[in-house]
Enzyme design. Structure first.
Site, PDB file in Angstrom:
ATOM      1  CE  LYS A   1      28.364  89.019  52.855  1.00  0.00           C
ATOM      2  NZ  LYS A   1      28.509  89.825  54.021  1.00  0.00           N
TER       3      LYS A   1
ATOM      4  CG  MET B   1      29.305  92.910  64.444  1.00  0.00           C
ATOM      5  SD  MET B   1      30.640  93.976  63.964  1.00  0.00           S
ATOM      6  CE  MET B   1      30.377  94.067  62.209  1.00  0.00           C
ATOM      7  N   GLY B   2      24.427  92.778  64.868  1.00  0.00           N
ATOM      8  CA  GLY B   2      23.091  93.366  64.760  1.00  0.00           C
ATOM      9  C   GLY B   2      22.727  93.736  63.340  1.00  0.00           C
ATOM     10  CB  ALA B   3      22.008  95.780  61.033  1.00  0.00           C
ATOM     11  CG  LEU B   4      19.910  90.687  64.078  1.00  0.00           C
ATOM     12  CD1 LEU B   4      19.141  89.906  65.144  1.00  0.00           C
ATOM     13  CD2 LEU B   4      21.317  90.122  63.931  1.00  0.00           C
ATOM     14  CG  HIS B   5      20.828  90.020  57.108  1.00  0.00           C
ATOM     15  ND1 HIS B   5      21.309  88.739  56.908  1.00  0.00           N
ATOM     16  CD2 HIS B   5      21.921  90.791  57.296  1.00  0.00           C
ATOM     17  CE1 HIS B   5      22.622  88.751  56.951  1.00  0.00           C
ATOM     18  NE2 HIS B   5      23.027  89.993  57.204  1.00  0.00           N
TER      19      HIS B   5
ATOM     20  N   GLY C   1      20.119  86.052  56.840  1.00  0.00           N
ATOM     21  CA  GLY C   1      21.381  85.313  56.972  1.00  0.00           C
ATOM     22  C   GLY C   1      21.654  85.004  58.444  1.00  0.00           C
ATOM     23  CG  HIS C   2      22.511  88.193  61.168  1.00  0.00           C
ATOM     24  ND1 HIS C   2      22.153  89.367  60.557  1.00  0.00           N
ATOM     25  CD2 HIS C   2      23.851  88.272  61.370  1.00  0.00           C
ATOM     26  CE1 HIS C   2      23.213  90.136  60.410  1.00  0.00           C
ATOM     27  NE2 HIS C   2      24.268  89.498  60.885  1.00  0.00           N
TER      28      HIS C   2
ATOM     29  N   GLY D   1      28.830  82.223  59.485  1.00  0.00           N
ATOM     30  CA  GLY D   1      28.386  82.146  58.099  1.00  0.00           C
ATOM     31  C   GLY D   1      29.540  81.993  57.116  1.00  0.00           C
TER      32      GLY D   1
END
Ligand code: AMP
Length: 288
Positions: A158, A38-42, A44-45, A156
Site C-alpha cells: 500500500k 501507527m495503530g488504528a488497525l484494520h 491490512g495490518h 505493505g
C-alpha cells in the site's frame, strides 16, 4: 512496564529496556517477525501479522504514531487513535508481543538520527508533496529495527514508496533483516484499507472506491496510450470523479522515476497516486 491483558497471552511492553530484555531471554532460536504500525488497525495490518505468523516463530507488532513523519501538524492531531480496539484485534490475531512506546522512549534527548543515502527515492511523489516525511519514516523504522532486531520486517505494498525506501536503507546500511512486502488489502469496493478511511463520511466511501477503478482504467490503456497520456487521462478522471489529485505517476518500481515508454513485456511498472477527498489524503497504487 509489562502488562498482561486478561484475554490473551500477548505481552505488552512500553519501554525499550523491557522489550529488549524479554527478547534476549525468551526469543531463543526463534525467527522474529516485526510489523511496525501507527495503530488504528484494520485488516491490512492484520494481513501483515498473519504473514509474520506464517513465516516466523515470534511476531512483534508496534504501535507508534511517529510525529517525525508528519509534515502537517493537523494531520498528526487528526490521526485516529483507537488503542482499546487495537488491543482486542491484536490479541485475537495471536500477536506475541506488542511494543507501545512513548515519544520520549523512541526519541530520547540524546537521540542521534541515522544517515542513509536514499539515492533520490525520497525526492519524488510522496517526498515532493510531504517534505521531511521520509526522513521521519527512515528515522523511526531504523530505530525500531535497532530495538527489536527482527529477522524479518513485514510492510505493505500500500505504501509503495515507503517500502522501496526502507529496502534501500536496509541494503545501504547492510542491516541483518529481510524485508517482506505484503499485497494491498482492499475493501469489497476496491478502496485500499487505511487508518485514514475512518475519517471519510459514509456517502463518500463509495466515491473513494473510484480511485481503484481509475487505477484499473489506466492499466487497461497500456499500450494504446503512452504512459504520459495515461497519467494525464487518469488525473482528468480523478478530477471529474470529485477528487483533488496531488499526483498520478507511472514509475519504474526500482528507481521510482516516471517512465516515458512502456517497458518491454514481462517487466512491470507501477502507477502511484495520492488524492484528497473530504480533507483526507488517500494513496494507492497498482502494478501495470
Ligand atoms: P501504518 O499504520 O499506516 O503506518 O501502516 C503500517 C503498515 O501496514 C505499513 O507497512 C503499511 O504499508 C501497511 N498497510 C497499511 N494499509 C495496508 C493495506 N491496505 N494493505 C496492506 N498493508 C497495509
Amino acid at each position: 512496564m509489562t502488562i498482561q491483558p486478561l484475554h490473551s497471552s500477548m505481552l505488552i511492553f512500553t519501554t525499550v529496556r523491557e522489550i529488549r530484555l524479554w527478547l534476549d531471554r525468551h526469543a531463543g532460536g526463534r525467527v522474529v517477525g516485526f510489523v511496525p504500525t501507527m495503530g488504528a488497525l484494520h485488516e491490512g495490518h492484520l494481513s501483515l501479522i498473519e504473514a509474520s505468523k506464517r513465516e516466523c516463530g515470534l511476531t512483534v507488532c508496534s504501535i507508534f504514531v511517529n510525529p517525525a513523519q508528519f509534515n502537517d501538524p493537523r494531520d498528526l492531531a487528526l490521526y485516529p487513535r483507537t488503542y482499546e480496539a487495537d488491543l482486542a484485534l491484536l490479541a485475537d490475531s495471536s500477536t506475541d508481543l506488542l511494543f507501545f512506546p512513548s515519544v520520549e522512549e523512541i526519541y530520547p534527548h540524546d537521540f542521534v538520527s541515522v544517515e542513509a543515502d536514499l539515492g533520490g527515492l525520497d525526492q519524488v511523489m510522496e517526498g515532493l508533496h510531504r517534505p521531511g516525511h521520509f526522513d521521519g519514516v527512515v528515522r523511526v523504522v531504523h530505530r525500531l529495527l535497532d530495538i527489536i532486531r527482527p529477522h524479518k520486517l513485514f510492510m505493505g505494498q500500500k505504501d509503495f514508496q515507503q517500502f522501496t525506501i526502507i529496502g534501500r536503507m536496509i541494503e545501504q546500511l547492510k542491516m541483518p533483516v529481510r524485508l517482506v512486502v505484503c499485497p494491498i488489502a482492499r475493501e469489497p469496493g476496491g478502496l485500499a484499507m487505511s487508518s485514514r478511511n475512518r475519517r471519510l463520511s459514509k456517502p463518500v466511501r463509495d466515491q473513494a472506491n473510484l480511485i481503484f477503478q481509475i487505477l484499473q482504467y489506466g492499466k487497461s490503456k497500456r499500450p494504446v496510450l503512452s504512459p504520459g497520456q495515461t497519467m494525464d487521462a487518469c488525473l482528468e478522471k480523478l478530477r471529474q470523479a470529485g477528487f483533488d489529485p496531488e499526483y498520478f505517476e507511472i514509475v519504474d518500481p526500482e528507481t521510482l522515476q516516471k517512465i516515458k515508454q512502456w517497458p518491454e513485456s514481462g517487466r512491470l511498472c507501477v502507477a502511484c497516486t495520492a488524492v484528497w477527498l473530504e480533507g483526507v489524503r488517500l494513496i494507492d497504487n497498482e502494478f501495470y
